[in-house]
Design an enzyme around this catalytic site. Structure first.
Site, PDB file in Angstrom:
ATOM      1  CD  GLN A 229      19.932   5.903  10.519  1.00  0.00           C
ATOM      2  OE1 GLN A 229      21.096   5.552  10.657  1.00  0.00           O
ATOM      3  NE2 GLN A 229      19.294   5.786   9.381  1.00  0.00           N
TER       4      GLN A 229
ATOM      5  CE1 TYR B 201      15.300  11.142  20.717  1.00  0.00           C
ATOM      6  CE2 TYR B 201      16.463  10.243  22.609  1.00  0.00           C
ATOM      7  CZ  TYR B 201      15.454  11.018  22.082  1.00  0.00           C
ATOM      8  OH  TYR B 201      14.587  11.667  22.922  1.00  0.00           O
TER       9      TYR B 201
ATOM     10  CE  LYS C 244      16.108  19.315  13.786  1.00  0.00           C
ATOM     11  NZ  LYS C 244      17.398  19.001  14.442  1.00  0.00           N
TER      12      LYS C 244
ATOM     13  CD  GLU D 124      19.680  24.980  17.397  1.00  0.00           C
ATOM     14  OE1 GLU D 124      18.575  25.473  17.713  1.00  0.00           O
ATOM     15  OE2 GLU D 124      20.006  23.810  17.655  1.00  0.00           O
TER      16      GLU D 124
ATOM     17  CB  CYS E  57      34.874 -14.481  30.057  1.00  0.00           C
ATOM     18  SG  CYS E  57      35.995 -14.962  31.389  1.00  0.00           S
TER      19      CYS E  57
ATOM     20  CB  CYS F 229      37.475 -12.746  34.364  1.00  0.00           C
ATOM     21  SG  CYS F 229      38.048 -11.784  32.949  1.00  0.00           S
TER      22      CYS F 229
END
Length: 659
Positions: free
Chosen positions: A33, A35, A112, A167, A415, A420
């Site tokens: 979603q 993308y 799909k 597929e 920060c 750090c």
């Protein structure tokens, strides 16, 4: 307008990165979603501001670059992707566009399947080759792994020369069983069935593929026999040949029927035993396909209707924090592990404190989480009806790593302590990342060990690691072999291009795209270091903020000392293509196309070389094409090139030209 241009370039970089992750690495930093939303925004901005249409935009491509593990194979007919719609209103626009061009058409709807697209070539009825989609023009040969799919016929009932496409997927049952085995063996778990299927197809040992129980659905024939005139008859013929075909296809006469079919698919989608993320809707009559036509990316006669995003309920166990290399502090929700679409989800990025406050997220809250094909989820809402005595979340005031007071800037907390430890580790991790110096043997945990043991403190220390050879080899989990691999990888990285080095430095606003432009423009680190803000602003892709950030980086004495150290360590700080200025105009404004498989370059590498030398990559031959670069097993482009009398370069001629 400058902001529009920056946004377009950001979207291009983000989507190209995600394409590489998805199509080549079998992973993704964005869910479907997210993308789709970025891709649609880019399409909109490019249509509204055509002056910012770049030739490297993903809207001109089909997929991602090819992996280097397997032999490459050129598709005789491109494996195009499908455009997506996400609601009935968008689907109606598709239907109306078709209706304006043709009449008396019917539709065929198919599930799909969420897997990996493959093309199978049969010679005289025998399975000869299996190829992945790859970038749509060229894929990977995965024949031995595909042959392990039990329901796939290796020999047809008729001796046909045939190319079929489908597929490959993994059922939920097979996926869960595979992860149970991996868990017992203390191996990392696959995120979802699609990743498991993709990873299995790319196994170098087909015995592994055979053990994992892949499945396949076939859905089309490339250049079908003349007696086949509809998509429905394609599926029927595939069934006759005993190919596995998904039986949930439906013949549709009109718009009202289509809406009813969508409701039907919505009802059955969670009871199938495998993952499906939508419906493919095609014009049934094949003769209409050429009339409706294609874009460079997708057919106009088909569309994918995506199902509403799946969501699930889970519990927030805790909210922790992580610090990035720039000092930004990000809250992370630890969830009670839950499965969404076959993926185990245990963490959610909460972005910043304002986001938490806006959604009123608290520890021990029940929340709705959604996800579409990715392990990175999003909290949709807090289920406040289940809330009891949870107290509002309070943002930490000091860095959890160094105890420095955090500063809020816009919506984020930072920060700003240069010493750090967590920031330094993230800087190291960014420097060795794939887009920068690409030292993949140095993972985050390895870097942490080396850092906390005192062997490295900053990015330049990596190249002095050899002085601690004995001490590092004696560390738990290291040894001589691992240490040698680290040193070899570090030495190899010294020859990376200047653009990779610039990315690794972490200059603010300098990402992959801008780093490449700076490397091309200034050719070496010294020229870039001396560049004025005025000269930087002459580059189209650079605005005032980026120019100032670049200039400020090179005015910092600490950064200059670091660069000097890298010079002494022997790193390449030149742009590779700057050694011979004569060649810089070889392909300037020339339209170049490739056909066949090159031996020394991947298609993507060769195309990038042409682009770097001023050329324009095109996908189809016209009489305005200047060069055809010829590899092994060329397609029909060679015949067209001869027809238009276009200059054809063999690979060795191409190589001579760019030297």
């Amino acid at each position: 307008m400058e902001e529009i241009k920056k946004r377009i370039i950001f979207l291009i970089d983000k989507i190209n990165k995600t394409n590489y992750e998805y199509y080549t690495l079998n992973e993704s930093s964005l869910n479907d979603q997210q993308y789709d939303a970025l891709f649609r925004e880019l399409l909109y901005l490019e249509s509204k501001y055509p002056e910012y249409n770049y030739k490297f935009s993903p809207t001109t491509k089909i997929g991602g670059p090819i992996s280097s593990k397997f032999h490459k194979f050129l598709h005789e007919k491109s494996m195009l992707s499908l455009n997506n719609v996400f609601n009935i209103k968008e689907l109606k626009l598709f239907y109306d566009r078709i209706s304006k061009k043709i009449s008396n058409f019917t539709l065929l709807t198919e599930l799909k399947i969420d897997g990996l697209a493959v093309s199978l070539k049969y010679k005289k009825g025998i399975l000869d080759k299996a190829i992945t989609r790859g970038d749509g023009y060229q894929g990977e040969l995965i024949t031995d792994n595909v042959k392990t799919i039990k329901e796939l016929p290796l020999k047809l009932k008729e001796p046909l020369d045939l190319e079929v496409r489908g597929e490959v997927y993994m059922s939920y049952e097979s996926f869960n069983y595979l992860n149970q085995i991996r868990k017992k063996e203390n191996k990392s778990l696959f995120a979802n069935p699609r990743n498991a299927a993709s990873g299995t197809l790319r196994q170098l040992d087909s015995k592994v593929a055979a053990e994992r129980n892949l499945s396949i659905f076939l859905y089309t024939i490339v250049n079908p026999p003349k007696f086949i005139i509809t998509q429905k008859s394609i599926l029927e013929f595939l069934t006759y040949l005993q190919f596995p075909v998904n039986n949930y296809y439906e013949y549709v006469l009109n718009w009202d029927q289509l809406i009813k079919k969508i409701s039907y698919y919505e009802e059955i989608k969670n009871h199938l035993g495998y993952n499906t993320d939508g419906i493919v809707i095609k014009i049934n009559e094949l003769s209409f396909h050429s009339i409706i036509g294609y874009t460079s990316k997708a057919p106009k006669w088909a569309i994918a209707y995506k199902f509403k995003v799946f969501k699930t309920e889970t519990l927030i166990n805790n909210i922790l924090f992580q610090i990035g290399r720039t000092g930004i502090v990000t809250p992370i929700a630890e969830l009670l592990p839950t499965i969404v679409d076959g993926s185990v989800i245990s963490k959610v990025n909460l972005h910043n404190f304002d986001y938490i406050k806006q959604k009123d997220i608290r520890v021990n809250d029940f929340v709705l989480v959604h996800k579409s094909g990715s392990i990175i989820p999003e909290i949709i809402e807090v289920i406040k009806t289940k809330r009891k005595n949870q107290i509002p979340f309070e943002m930490i005031t000091h860095c959890y790593s160094c105890n420095t007071k955090l500063i809020k800037k816009d919506s984020n907390h930072f920060c700003f302590n240069l010493d750090c430890e967590e920031k330094k580790i993230q800087e190291l991790f960014y420097f060795v990342s794939k887009s920068a110096m690409d030292i993949n043997v140095l993972g985050l945990q390895t870097l942490k060990i080396l850092f906390y043991k005192g062997f490295i403190n900053n990015i330049s220390d990596l190249y002095s690691l050899n002085q601690y050879k004995k001490e590092v080899e004696e560390l738990h989990g290291f040894g001589k072999k691992k240490f040698n691999n680290i040193i070899i990888s570090l030495e190899k990285s010294k020859n990376k291009c200047l653009s990779n080095f610039l990315i690794g430095l972490g200059i603010k606003n300098v990402g992959i795209h801008l780093a490449k432009i700076l490397a091309q423009k200034f050719e070496n680190i010294d020229n870039l270091q001396k560049a004025s803000i005025e000269s930087l602003l002459k580059i189209d892709e650079i605005g005032i903020k980026s120019a100032q950030n670049i200039k400020n980086f090179f005015l910092n004495s600490k950064n200059l000392k670091l660069i000097e150290k890298f010079k002494n360590l022997g790193l390449n700080l030149f742009y590779f293509k700057s050694k011979n200025n004569i060649k810089n105009n070889i392909f300037k404004n020339k339209k170049v196309i490739f056909t066949g498989i090159l031996e020394k370059y991947s298609r993507n590498q060769a195309q990038n070389i042409v682009i770097e030398l001023g050329g324009v990559i095109i996908n189809s031959i016209t009489n305005k094409t200047n060069y055809l670069i010829l590899g092994k097993n060329p397609g029909s482009k060679l015949l067209k090139a001869k027809k238009f009398n276009i200059k054809v370069l063999q690979e060795h001629e191409f190589e001579e030209l760019i030297k």
